[in-house]
Design an enzyme around this catalytic site. Structure first.
Site, PDB file in Angstrom:
ATOM      1  N   ASP A  33      62.201  12.262  -3.782  1.00  0.00           N
ATOM      2  CA  ASP A  33      61.837  10.698  -3.358  1.00  0.00           C
ATOM      3  C   ASP A  33      63.407  10.166  -2.647  1.00  0.00           C
ATOM      4  OD1 ASP A  33      58.783   8.718  -3.468  1.00  0.00           O
ATOM      5  OD2 ASP A  33      60.962   8.201  -3.181  1.00  0.00           O
ATOM      6  N   ILE A  34      63.282   9.952  -1.917  1.00  0.00           N
ATOM      7  CA  ILE A  34      64.550   8.962  -1.359  1.00  0.00           C
ATOM      8  C   ILE A  34      64.215   7.126  -2.737  1.00  0.00           C
ATOM      9  CG2 ILE A  34      63.611   7.319   0.398  1.00  0.00           C
ATOM     10  CD1 ILE A  34      65.490   8.429   1.981  1.00  0.00           C
ATOM     11  N   ASN A  89      48.213   8.212  -3.596  1.00  0.00           N
ATOM     12  CA  ASN A  89      48.187   7.057  -3.224  1.00  0.00           C
ATOM     13  C   ASN A  89      47.495   7.182  -1.818  1.00  0.00           C
ATOM     14  OD1 ASN A  89      49.970   5.675  -5.000  1.00  0.00           O
ATOM     15  ND2 ASN A  89      51.461   5.825  -4.146  1.00  0.00           N
ATOM     16  N   GLY A  95      48.276   2.195  -1.990  1.00  0.00           N
ATOM     17  CA  GLY A  95      49.883   1.814  -2.601  1.00  0.00           C
ATOM     18  C   GLY A  95      50.253   2.983  -0.796  1.00  0.00           C
ATOM     19  N   GLN A  96      49.532   3.507  -0.055  1.00  0.00           N
ATOM     20  CA  GLN A  96      50.547   4.751   0.859  1.00  0.00           C
ATOM     21  C   GLN A  96      51.139   3.767   1.785  1.00  0.00           C
ATOM     22  OE1 GLN A  96      47.795   6.816   2.398  1.00  0.00           O
ATOM     23  NE2 GLN A  96      48.969   8.354   3.033  1.00  0.00           N
ATOM     24  N   HIS A 102      50.535  14.030   0.917  1.00  0.00           N
ATOM     25  CA  HIS A 102      51.603  14.142  -0.277  1.00  0.00           C
ATOM     26  C   HIS A 102      50.817  13.856  -1.464  1.00  0.00           C
ATOM     27  CE1 HIS A 102      53.184   9.978   0.997  1.00  0.00           C
ATOM     28  NE2 HIS A 102      52.894   9.556  -0.124  1.00  0.00           N
ATOM     29  N   HIS A 104      52.757  13.294  -5.061  1.00  0.00           N
ATOM     30  CA  HIS A 104      54.466  12.193  -5.879  1.00  0.00           C
ATOM     31  C   HIS A 104      53.677  13.071  -7.625  1.00  0.00           C
ATOM     32  CE1 HIS A 104      54.833   9.057  -3.927  1.00  0.00           C
ATOM     33  NE2 HIS A 104      53.689   8.518  -3.495  1.00  0.00           N
TER      34      HIS A 104
HETATM   35  P1  AMP Z   1      53.586   6.344  -0.492  1.00  0.00           P
HETATM   36  O1  AMP Z   1      53.747   5.147  -0.884  1.00  0.00           O
HETATM   37  O2  AMP Z   1      52.980   6.973  -1.539  1.00  0.00           O
HETATM   38  O3  AMP Z   1      53.609   6.695   0.864  1.00  0.00           O
HETATM   39  O4  AMP Z   1      55.132   7.541  -1.088  1.00  0.00           O
HETATM   40  C1  AMP Z   1      55.562   7.694  -0.197  1.00  0.00           C
HETATM   41  C2  AMP Z   1      57.502   7.918  -0.734  1.00  0.00           C
HETATM   42  O5  AMP Z   1      57.534   8.252   0.213  1.00  0.00           O
HETATM   43  C3  AMP Z   1      58.085   6.708  -1.157  1.00  0.00           C
HETATM   44  O6  AMP Z   1      58.046   6.927  -2.644  1.00  0.00           O
HETATM   45  C4  AMP Z   1      59.297   6.822  -0.364  1.00  0.00           C
HETATM   46  O7  AMP Z   1      60.065   6.453  -1.268  1.00  0.00           O
HETATM   47  C5  AMP Z   1      58.989   8.099  -0.039  1.00  0.00           C
HETATM   48  N1  AMP Z   1      60.330   7.901   0.989  1.00  0.00           N
HETATM   49  C6  AMP Z   1      60.180   7.379   2.179  1.00  0.00           C
HETATM   50  N2  AMP Z   1      60.573   8.038   2.898  1.00  0.00           N
HETATM   51  C7  AMP Z   1      61.468   9.031   2.539  1.00  0.00           C
HETATM   52  C8  AMP Z   1      62.394  10.174   2.633  1.00  0.00           C
HETATM   53  N3  AMP Z   1      63.125   9.619   3.974  1.00  0.00           N
HETATM   54  N4  AMP Z   1      63.408  11.195   2.046  1.00  0.00           N
HETATM   55  C9  AMP Z   1      62.573  11.258   0.613  1.00  0.00           C
HETATM   56  N5  AMP Z   1      61.752  10.187   0.562  1.00  0.00           N
HETATM   57  C10 AMP Z   1      61.270   9.328   1.292  1.00  0.00           C
END
Ligand code: AMP
Length: 110
Positions: A33-34, A89, A95-96, A102, A104
């Site tokens: 995760d970024i 999420n 929280g999505q 995906h 987590h």
């Molecule tokens: P969600 O809130 O469940 O949709 O989670 C989305 C997740 O994707 C968040 O924790 C972000 O930090 C992560 N995210 C968004 N863009 C990227 C990216 N380019 N590379 C890796 N993780 C990302």
């Protein structure tokens, strides 16, 4: 297999963004995760563009099973087995932020 042009996770999976994959198979890919919300934070991402868990159908059972088992195996590999979270999420108020399904994997707390 469906994909969306403006979806960041579709771009990552198609190799359009420089990303290190810990796992990549016919169903899913795993990358960090970024913006990590825990000392260990990986995303287990469907290769197919499915927006949310609410869109999952019977035909996606293999995908879901693979996502959860991959989470468990990753936890073992990362030495956090027994102490981790696997979280979906669902929807904005759930929280999505990224509308591409995906899971987590979070852990590593002392
Ligand atoms: P969600 O809130 O469940 O949709 O989670 C989305 C997740 O994707 C968040 O924790 C972000 O930090 C992560 N995210 C968004 N863009 C990227 C990216 N380019 N590379 C890796 N993780 C990302």
């Amino acid at each position: 297999m469906s994909e969306a042009n403006d979806c960041i996770f579709c771009k990552i999976i198609k190799g359009k963004v420089d990303t290190e994959f810990l796992v990549k198979n016919k169903n899913l890919a795993v990358f960090e995760d970024i913006k990590p919300k825990a000392p260990v934070h990986y995303l287990i991402v469907s290769r197919e563009h499915i927006e949310t868990l609410d869109d999952i159908q019977n035909e996606n059972r293999e995908l879901l099973g693979d996502m959860i088992l991959t989470g468990k195996k990753m936890a073992e590999k990362l030495n956090i087995q027994g102490n981790y979270k696997l979280v979906f999420n669902v929807g904005e108020r759930g929280g999505q932020e990224v509308f591409h399904i995906h899971l987590h994997l979070l852990g590593g707390w002392k």
